[in-house]
Scaffold this motif. Structure first.
Motif, PDB file in Angstrom:
ATOM      1  N   SER A 165       0.836  -1.204   0.000  1.00 33.46           N
ATOM      2  CA  SER A 165       0.000   0.000   0.000  1.00 33.46           C
ATOM      3  C   SER A 165       0.873   1.258   0.000  1.00 33.46           C
ATOM      4  N   LYS A 166       1.938   1.260   0.817  1.00 34.56           N
ATOM      5  CA  LYS A 166       2.836   2.432   0.865  1.00 34.56           C
ATOM      6  C   LYS A 166       3.548   2.611  -0.461  1.00 34.56           C
ATOM      7  N   ALA A 167       4.058   1.504  -1.047  1.00 32.35           N
ATOM      8  CA  ALA A 167       4.772   1.599  -2.326  1.00 32.35           C
ATOM      9  C   ALA A 167       3.844   2.024  -3.461  1.00 32.35           C
ATOM     10  N   SER A 168       2.537   1.750  -3.297  1.00 31.80           N
ATOM     11  CA  SER A 168       1.570   2.149  -4.327  1.00 31.80           C
ATOM     12  C   SER A 168       1.066   3.572  -4.100  1.00 31.80           C
ATOM     13  N   ALA A 169       1.599   4.249  -3.071  1.00 28.56           N
ATOM     14  CA  ALA A 169       1.109   5.588  -2.670  1.00 28.56           C
ATOM     15  C   ALA A 169      -0.383   5.552  -2.376  1.00 28.56           C
ATOM     16  N   GLY A 170      -0.839   4.400  -1.838  1.00 30.28           N
ATOM     17  CA  GLY A 170      -2.248   4.260  -1.461  1.00 30.28           C
ATOM     18  C   GLY A 170      -3.159   3.826  -2.592  1.00 30.28           C
ATOM     19  N   ALA A 171      -2.608   3.602  -3.810  1.00 26.81           N
ATOM     20  CA  ALA A 171      -3.471   3.206  -4.940  1.00 26.81           C
ATOM     21  C   ALA A 171      -4.223   1.919  -4.639  1.00 26.81           C
ATOM     22  N   VAL A 172      -3.589   1.014  -3.888  1.00 27.67           N
ATOM     23  CA  VAL A 172      -4.243  -0.262  -3.575  1.00 27.67           C
ATOM     24  C   VAL A 172      -5.507  -0.049  -2.733  1.00 27.67           C
ATOM     25  N   GLU A 173      -5.601   1.083  -2.054  1.00 28.35           N
ATOM     26  CA  GLU A 173      -6.782   1.373  -1.231  1.00 28.35           C
ATOM     27  C   GLU A 173      -7.992   1.784  -2.081  1.00 28.35           C
ATOM     28  N   VAL A 174      -7.732   2.215  -3.329  1.00 26.04           N
ATOM     29  CA  VAL A 174      -8.839   2.687  -4.171  1.00 26.04           C
ATOM     30  C   VAL A 174      -9.051   1.827  -5.418  1.00 26.04           C
TER      31      VAL A 174
END
Length: 284
Positions: A165-174
């Protein structure tokens, strides 16, 4: 005795909810709170000595309160412990893990759109990506460049951890990430539905029985599945044989042995941009 009681009162605050994990960093925590796609237990913010602290943290606290998530202000060393020394930017969030979504349970998005003159569909398939930093970077690029769906192999893939999630800059959350336990069957089915399936080759000389072209020569005419292989190993032979062609990124110089390929997430970003720029140029 008073000191002991104070310690006793503070200790339970950092006890973890069973099965929970700790998200760290502003973007993952912010987006996890905003989207609430997983159960959220507690928000931990770095305590401020004097003043009201950073406005962003105040916003996070308000967002947590609106979701009914308790907010705890703790020393920086407590956040360091929660994030295991990773860069938390003064914010950690205790939450339930985020699972892959199953393709079997998913609603199929407008299949055949690309063939009926509507928006062309682009799916990214990840075979055995095991490094969480690579997984996160891949998901960030896929989200940014407009990929419609990401599908990962269920076994031998990195789970959607807080590091991802951190490496995706939160993209995985959306951005939903799906999984399949039968990659070859999935690719066969997509081809039968009229999709084009292309693989990626970091070393074109290693590819047999499938044509290899430069990514700049590829033309996107129909719904497309792009398959990215694992770090070091690339695509398995079984998966290569499901691909109609393989795309390669031509190097800009004669390469020294041992530095003859790109990081998987960088390569994926270049390939996806090369493909997606056709859509932008044609104004689809």
């Amino acid at each position: 005795a008073g000191k002991g009681q104070r310690l006793e009162r503070k200790a339970p605050a950092l006890e973890r909810t069973k099965g929970s994990e700790i998200l760290f960093g502003v973007a993952p925590c912010w987006l996890a709170l905003a989207r609430a796609r997983r159960a959220l237990f507690r928000l931990f913010l770095k305590e401020q000595r004097g003043g009201s602290g950073r406005p962003l943290r105040a916003e996070l606290a308000l967002q947590a309160a609106a979701r009914g998530v308790p907010v705890l202000h703790v020393p920086a060393r407590a956040l360091d412990a929660l994030s295991r020394g990773r860069p938390h930017q003064g914010v950690c969030l205790e939450a339930a893990p985020l699972p892959f979504r199953s393709l079997r349970d998913a609603e199929e998005p407008q299949l055949g759109d690309g063939e009926s003159g509507g928006r062309q569909l682009l799916w990214l398939v990840l075979e055995n990506i095991q490094d969480p930093m690579n997984m996160g970077a891949l998901l960030r690029s896929a989200y940014f460049l407009g990929v419609d769906r990401v599908v990962a192999t269920h076994s031998n893939s990195c789970p959607l951890t807080p590091i991802v999630s951190k490496a995706s800059a939160g993209a995985v959350e959306v951005f939903d990430v799906y999984s399949t336990d039968d990659l070859q069957g999935f690719l066969k089915a997509k081809r039968a539905e009229g999709w084009e399936v292309v693989g990626t080759a970091s070393r074109p000389e290693d590819v047999e029985d499938v044509p290899v072209i430069s990514c700049s020569e590829f033309r996107w005419h129909k719904p497309l599945v792009v398959v990215i292989g694992s770090e070091g190993q690339g695509l398995s032979l079984e998966t290569q044989l499901q691909c109609q062609q393989m795309l390669a990124i031509p190097p800009g110089r004669a390469l020294h042995p041992g530095i003859d390929s790109l990081n998987v997430s960088v390569a994926a970003g270049i390939l996806l941009h090369s493909i997606c720029s056709q859509k932008w140029r044609h104004g689809d």
